[in-house]
Design a protein around this motif. Structure first.
Motif, PDB file in Angstrom:
ATOM      1  N   ALA A 245       0.819  -1.207   0.000  1.00  0.00           N
ATOM      2  CA  ALA A 245       0.000   0.000   0.000  1.00  0.00           C
ATOM      3  C   ALA A 245       0.854   1.259   0.000  1.00  0.00           C
ATOM      4  O   ALA A 245       0.425   2.316  -0.475  1.00  0.00           O
ATOM      5  CB  ALA A 245      -0.922   0.010   1.213  1.00  0.00           C
ATOM      6  N   GLN A 246       2.074   1.161   0.517  1.00  0.00           N
ATOM      7  CA  GLN A 246       2.986   2.306   0.538  1.00  0.00           C
ATOM      8  C   GLN A 246       3.815   2.415  -0.743  1.00  0.00           C
ATOM      9  O   GLN A 246       4.690   3.257  -0.837  1.00  0.00           O
ATOM     10  CB  GLN A 246       3.922   2.205   1.756  1.00  0.00           C
ATOM     11  CG  GLN A 246       3.181   2.359   3.072  1.00  0.00           C
ATOM     12  CD  GLN A 246       4.066   2.109   4.279  1.00  0.00           C
ATOM     13  OE1 GLN A 246       5.198   1.635   4.143  1.00  0.00           O
ATOM     14  NE2 GLN A 246       3.559   2.422   5.463  1.00  0.00           N
ATOM     15  N   GLY A 247       3.539   1.532  -1.707  1.00  0.00           N
ATOM     16  CA  GLY A 247       4.204   1.621  -3.003  1.00  0.00           C
ATOM     17  C   GLY A 247       5.373   0.685  -3.192  1.00  0.00           C
ATOM     18  O   GLY A 247       5.998   0.699  -4.259  1.00  0.00           O
ATOM     19  N   GLU A 248       5.702  -0.118  -2.196  1.00  0.00           N
ATOM     20  CA  GLU A 248       6.810  -1.054  -2.352  1.00  0.00           C
ATOM     21  C   GLU A 248       6.374  -2.262  -3.171  1.00  0.00           C
ATOM     22  O   GLU A 248       5.197  -2.629  -3.196  1.00  0.00           O
ATOM     23  CB  GLU A 248       7.310  -1.516  -0.979  1.00  0.00           C
ATOM     24  CG  GLU A 248       7.877  -0.404  -0.116  1.00  0.00           C
ATOM     25  CD  GLU A 248       8.450  -0.932   1.183  1.00  0.00           C
ATOM     26  OE1 GLU A 248       8.920  -2.100   1.186  1.00  0.00           O
ATOM     27  OE2 GLU A 248       8.428  -0.199   2.179  1.00  0.00           O
ATOM     28  N   LYS A 249       7.316  -2.894  -3.836  1.00  0.00           N
ATOM     29  CA  LYS A 249       7.029  -4.084  -4.614  1.00  0.00           C
ATOM     30  C   LYS A 249       7.052  -5.297  -3.696  1.00  0.00           C
ATOM     31  O   LYS A 249       8.077  -5.631  -3.101  1.00  0.00           O
ATOM     32  CB  LYS A 249       8.043  -4.264  -5.745  1.00  0.00           C
ATOM     33  CG  LYS A 249       7.728  -5.451  -6.642  1.00  0.00           C
ATOM     34  CD  LYS A 249       8.732  -5.565  -7.777  1.00  0.00           C
ATOM     35  CE  LYS A 249       8.425  -6.773  -8.662  1.00  0.00           C
ATOM     36  NZ  LYS A 249       9.395  -6.905  -9.779  1.00  0.00           N
ATOM     37  N   VAL A 250       5.914  -5.948  -3.576  1.00  0.00           N
ATOM     38  CA  VAL A 250       5.773  -7.129  -2.732  1.00  0.00           C
ATOM     39  C   VAL A 250       5.183  -8.245  -3.584  1.00  0.00           C
ATOM     40  O   VAL A 250       4.183  -8.030  -4.279  1.00  0.00           O
ATOM     41  CB  VAL A 250       4.859  -6.851  -1.524  1.00  0.00           C
ATOM     42  CG1 VAL A 250       4.691  -8.095  -0.675  1.00  0.00           C
ATOM     43  CG2 VAL A 250       5.401  -5.694  -0.684  1.00  0.00           C
ATOM     44  N   THR A 251       5.756  -9.414  -3.553  1.00  0.00           N
ATOM     45  CA  THR A 251       5.251 -10.526  -4.351  1.00  0.00           C
ATOM     46  C   THR A 251       4.029 -11.169  -3.692  1.00  0.00           C
ATOM     47  O   THR A 251       3.851 -11.092  -2.471  1.00  0.00           O
ATOM     48  CB  THR A 251       6.330 -11.599  -4.549  1.00  0.00           C
ATOM     49  OG1 THR A 251       6.670 -12.163  -3.275  1.00  0.00           O
ATOM     50  CG2 THR A 251       7.573 -11.003  -5.206  1.00  0.00           C
ATOM     51  N   ARG A 252       3.220 -11.797  -4.525  1.00  0.00           N
ATOM     52  CA  ARG A 252       2.057 -12.509  -3.989  1.00  0.00           C
ATOM     53  C   ARG A 252       2.494 -13.691  -3.132  1.00  0.00           C
ATOM     54  O   ARG A 252       1.788 -14.084  -2.191  1.00  0.00           O
ATOM     55  CB  ARG A 252       1.178 -12.988  -5.138  1.00  0.00           C
ATOM     56  CG  ARG A 252       0.577 -11.857  -5.956  1.00  0.00           C
ATOM     57  CD  ARG A 252      -0.397 -12.372  -6.993  1.00  0.00           C
ATOM     58  NE  ARG A 252      -0.901 -11.289  -7.828  1.00  0.00           N
ATOM     59  CZ  ARG A 252      -1.839 -11.440  -8.749  1.00  0.00           C
ATOM     60  NH1 ARG A 252      -2.364 -12.637  -8.978  1.00  0.00           N
ATOM     61  NH2 ARG A 252      -2.243 -10.399  -9.469  1.00  0.00           N
ATOM     62  N   ASP A 253       3.638 -14.265  -3.465  1.00  0.00           N
ATOM     63  CA  ASP A 253       4.166 -15.361  -2.661  1.00  0.00           C
ATOM     64  C   ASP A 253       4.403 -14.906  -1.225  1.00  0.00           C
ATOM     65  O   ASP A 253       4.036 -15.608  -0.272  1.00  0.00           O
ATOM     66  CB  ASP A 253       5.483 -15.855  -3.272  1.00  0.00           C
ATOM     67  CG  ASP A 253       6.242 -16.778  -2.339  1.00  0.00           C
ATOM     68  OD1 ASP A 253       5.833 -17.953  -2.205  1.00  0.00           O
ATOM     69  OD2 ASP A 253       7.235 -16.328  -1.721  1.00  0.00           O
ATOM     70  N   ARG A 254       4.985 -13.734  -1.060  1.00  0.00           N
ATOM     71  CA  ARG A 254       5.272 -13.234   0.290  1.00  0.00           C
ATOM     72  C   ARG A 254       3.984 -13.011   1.073  1.00  0.00           C
ATOM     73  O   ARG A 254       3.894 -13.373   2.262  1.00  0.00           O
ATOM     74  CB  ARG A 254       6.063 -11.940   0.199  1.00  0.00           C
ATOM     75  CG  ARG A 254       6.477 -11.366   1.540  1.00  0.00           C
ATOM     76  CD  ARG A 254       7.330 -10.133   1.356  1.00  0.00           C
ATOM     77  NE  ARG A 254       7.686  -9.517   2.615  1.00  0.00           N
ATOM     78  CZ  ARG A 254       8.368  -8.382   2.730  1.00  0.00           C
ATOM     79  NH1 ARG A 254       8.789  -7.766   1.627  1.00  0.00           N
ATOM     80  NH2 ARG A 254       8.657  -7.894   3.905  1.00  0.00           N
ATOM     81  N   ALA A 255       2.978 -12.439   0.426  1.00  0.00           N
ATOM     82  CA  ALA A 255       1.709 -12.207   1.109  1.00  0.00           C
ATOM     83  C   ALA A 255       1.011 -13.525   1.436  1.00  0.00           C
ATOM     84  O   ALA A 255       0.456 -13.698   2.534  1.00  0.00           O
ATOM     85  CB  ALA A 255       0.807 -11.329   0.244  1.00  0.00           C
ATOM     86  N   ALA A 256       1.026 -14.475   0.497  1.00  0.00           N
ATOM     87  CA  ALA A 256       0.367 -15.762   0.728  1.00  0.00           C
ATOM     88  C   ALA A 256       1.040 -16.507   1.883  1.00  0.00           C
ATOM     89  O   ALA A 256       0.354 -17.124   2.719  1.00  0.00           O
ATOM     90  CB  ALA A 256       0.408 -16.599  -0.542  1.00  0.00           C
TER      91      ALA A 256
END
Length: 430
Positions: A241-252
Motif C-alpha cells: 500500500a505504501q508503493g513497495e514491490k511485494v510478491t504474492r508469494d510473500r503475502a500468501a
C-alpha cells in the motif's frame, strides 16, 4: 510452560519500559524458588544471557538444597547465626543489555518486603538489575496466593485493583452481587493476562465471576509501543500500500503462517498438543520459504484431520457465537466475519484459508497495491482489525463458563501489535 508456577526462568527480550515493571514483578512472584529473571536487551545477547542463567540456576539450586539441609534437626547445633547465614541465597538480576540501557530498579520490586542478609548492595553492581524474588515457600500466605495466581494464569497482585469487600493476607475477597437470575451470589474479580501460554501477548481481561460463570468483562492491555515498525503479520499488505514491490508469494506465506499460528494457539488451549505442534512446524516452514510441494501434502492432511474430528467439534462448538450480521455491525472483518458462527467455525475458516493460500505460494507476480486485506481483516478501515475483535470480546465472554473463556479468546486471536497501526504513517489509510 503453561503457567509461571511451572517455570524457573523469566527471560525478558528487549529493555522493558518503566511501566512494565509491575506485571513483570507479578510474573516473577508467581514462579517458585529458585527463580531467576534476566533481561536480554539485544537479540545478539540472548544466547549468552541463557548460558549465564543456566549457571546461576544451578548455583541457586545447590544453595537451596544446602538451606534445606541446614533446616533439618541437629543442623543448628553449632549456633543459630552460622546456620542461618548458610541458608540465604543471593539475589542477582543479569541484564545483558548495554549498561546505559539497564533498567536498574533497585529496591522497587517485590524484594523490598524482605531483608537480604549480607547482600544488600549487590543490586547496584554494574551489569545487574535489582533482582526481585518472591519469598520462599515458608514465608507465609502471600507466597501461597502468588503460586495460586500463577497456576490460574494471571497475576495475583492485579487483583488489588478490583473493588472488593476487603483482603485477608493479600487475597481479594468475594463480594455479593445480583446474577442474571436476580439471585444474590458471591462475586469474584479475576484478572487474566498479560503473559500466559497461548494467550495474545499483552492482553488483560478483568472478569467478574459468580461461581464459574462470567458476569462481566473489562478488556485492557499493556501499552503498545508507538515505534515506526509495521505489524509483522500485516507487513506485506502495508508495504504494498505504501508503493513497495511485494510478491504474492510473500503475502500468501504470511497469511498462511498467521492462520497456522492462530490455529496452533487454539488447538493448544483445547488440548490438541500434537496437532498444535504440527501447525506451528508448518508455520515455520512456510515462513522460511519452503517450496509448495514440500508442505502441500502435510498441510492438507492437517486440514483434513482438524475438519474430520468429532471430539474437537464437540469440545468447542457453540462457544463464542458471532453471527455475520453482528460481526459486521461492530466492525469485525476477515475470517471472524466470514466464519459466521462459533469458535469451531472460526477454526475451520482459518484452515480453509490456509489450504486456499497454497495456490499463492511461489507466485512471483506483484501484490496489488489496493489489496488491503490482512490475516485478521481490512487494514484500510477506521480502526485496526484486532481492535474490533477486542471490542466484541465482552459480549462473547459474558455468560460463558470460566473454563471456556480462553477458548473464545483463542478463537478470535487478536494481535495487539495492530493497535499501533494508527501511529504508523500510511498504515491504516495507506
Amino acid at each position: 510452560m503453561d503457567t509461571p508456577a511451572a517455570a524457573d526462568l523469566l527471560l525478558v527480550c528487549g529493555v522493558p519500559a518503566p511501566e512494565d515493571g509491575e506485571w513483570l514483578d507479578g510474573i516473577e512472584w508467581s514462579m517458585p524458588e529458585p527463580a531467576l529473571r534476566i533481561v536480554a536487551g539485544e537479540s545478539g545477547r540472548i544466547a549468552g544471557a541463557l548460558d549465564m542463567a543456566r549457571r546461576d540456576l544451578i548455583d541457586r539450586t545447590v544453595t537451596w538444597h544446602r538451606a534445606d539441609v541446614a533446616d533439618e534437626p541437629g543442623a543448628h547445633e553449632h549456633g543459630d547465626h552460622e546456620g542461618h547465614g548458610e541458608g540465604h541465597h543471593h539475589d542477582t538480576h543479569h541484564d545483558s543489555s548495554p549498561p546505559e540501557a539497564s533498567d536498574d530498579q533497585g529496591d522497587q520490586g517485590p524484594n523490598r518486603h524482605r531483608m537480604d542478609h549480607g547482600h544488600g548492595g549487590h543490586a547496584a553492581h554494574s551489569g545487574h538489575e535489582g533482582h526481585e524474588h518472591h519469598q520462599p515457600a515458608d514465608h507465609g500466605p502471600h507466597k501461597d496466593h502468588m503460586d495460586h495466581a500463577g497456576h490460574d494464569g494471571h497475576m495475583g497482585h492485579m487483583g488489588h485493583e478490583m473493588h472488593t469487600m476487603g483482603q485477608v493476607a493479600g487475597l481479594p475477597m468475594a463480594e455479593r452481587g445480583d446474577d442474571r437470575d436476580e439471585l444474590r451470589l458471591d462475586q469474584l474479580h479475576v484478572p487474566i493476562g498479560p503473559a500466559l501460554s497461548d494467550w495474545p501477548a499483552g492482553l488483560i481481561l478483568r472478569l467478574t465471576l459468580q461461581g464459574d460463570v462470567v458476569q462481566d468483562v473489562a478488556v485492557d492491555h499493556l501499552r503498545v509501543p508507538s515505534v515506526h515498525r509495521l505489524p509483522f503479520w500485516d507487513e506485506p499488505w502495508l508495504r504494498a500500500a505504501q508503493g513497495e514491490k511485494v510478491t504474492r508469494d510473500r503475502a500468501a506465506r504470511r497469511r498462511c503462517a498467521a492462520h497456522l499460528d492462530s490455529a496452533g494457539r487454539l488447538l493448544a488451549v483445547v488440548g490438541w498438543d500434537d496437532v498444535a505442534a504440527r501447525c506451528r512446524r508448518l508455520r515455520d516452514e512456510v515462513l522460511s520459504g519452503a517450496p509448495r510441494e514440500g508442505v502441500d501434502g502435510d498441510l492438507r492432511r492437517t486440514v483434513r484431520r482438524v475438519g474430520r474430528s468429532r471430539p474437537l467439534r464437540w469440545s468447542i462448538a457453540g462457544l463464542g457465537e458471532l453471527s455475520a450480521d453482528r460481526a459486521r455491525a461492530v466492525g469485525v472483518t476477515g475470517p471472524a466475519l466470514a466464519a459466521d458462527g462459533d469458535a469451531y467455525n472460526r477454526l475451520l475458516m482459518w484452515m480453509s484459508e490456509v489450504e486456499r493460500g497454497l495456490d499463492g505460494l511461489d507466485d512471483a507476480r506483484p501484490l496489488a497495491p489496493d489489496d488491503r486485506t490482512g490475516p485478521r481483516g481490512r487494514l484500510d478501515g477506521p480502526r485496526p482489525p484486532s481492535q474490533a475483535l477486542l471490542d466484541v470480546l465482552p459480549e462473547l465472554l459474558t455468560g460463558a463458563e470460566f473454563a471456556c473463556a480462553r477458548i473464545i479468546v483463542a478463537s478470535l486471536d487478536p494481535d495487539l501489535d495492530e493497535l499501533a497501526l494508527a501511529s504508523v504513517s500510511g498504515a491504516a489509510h495507506a
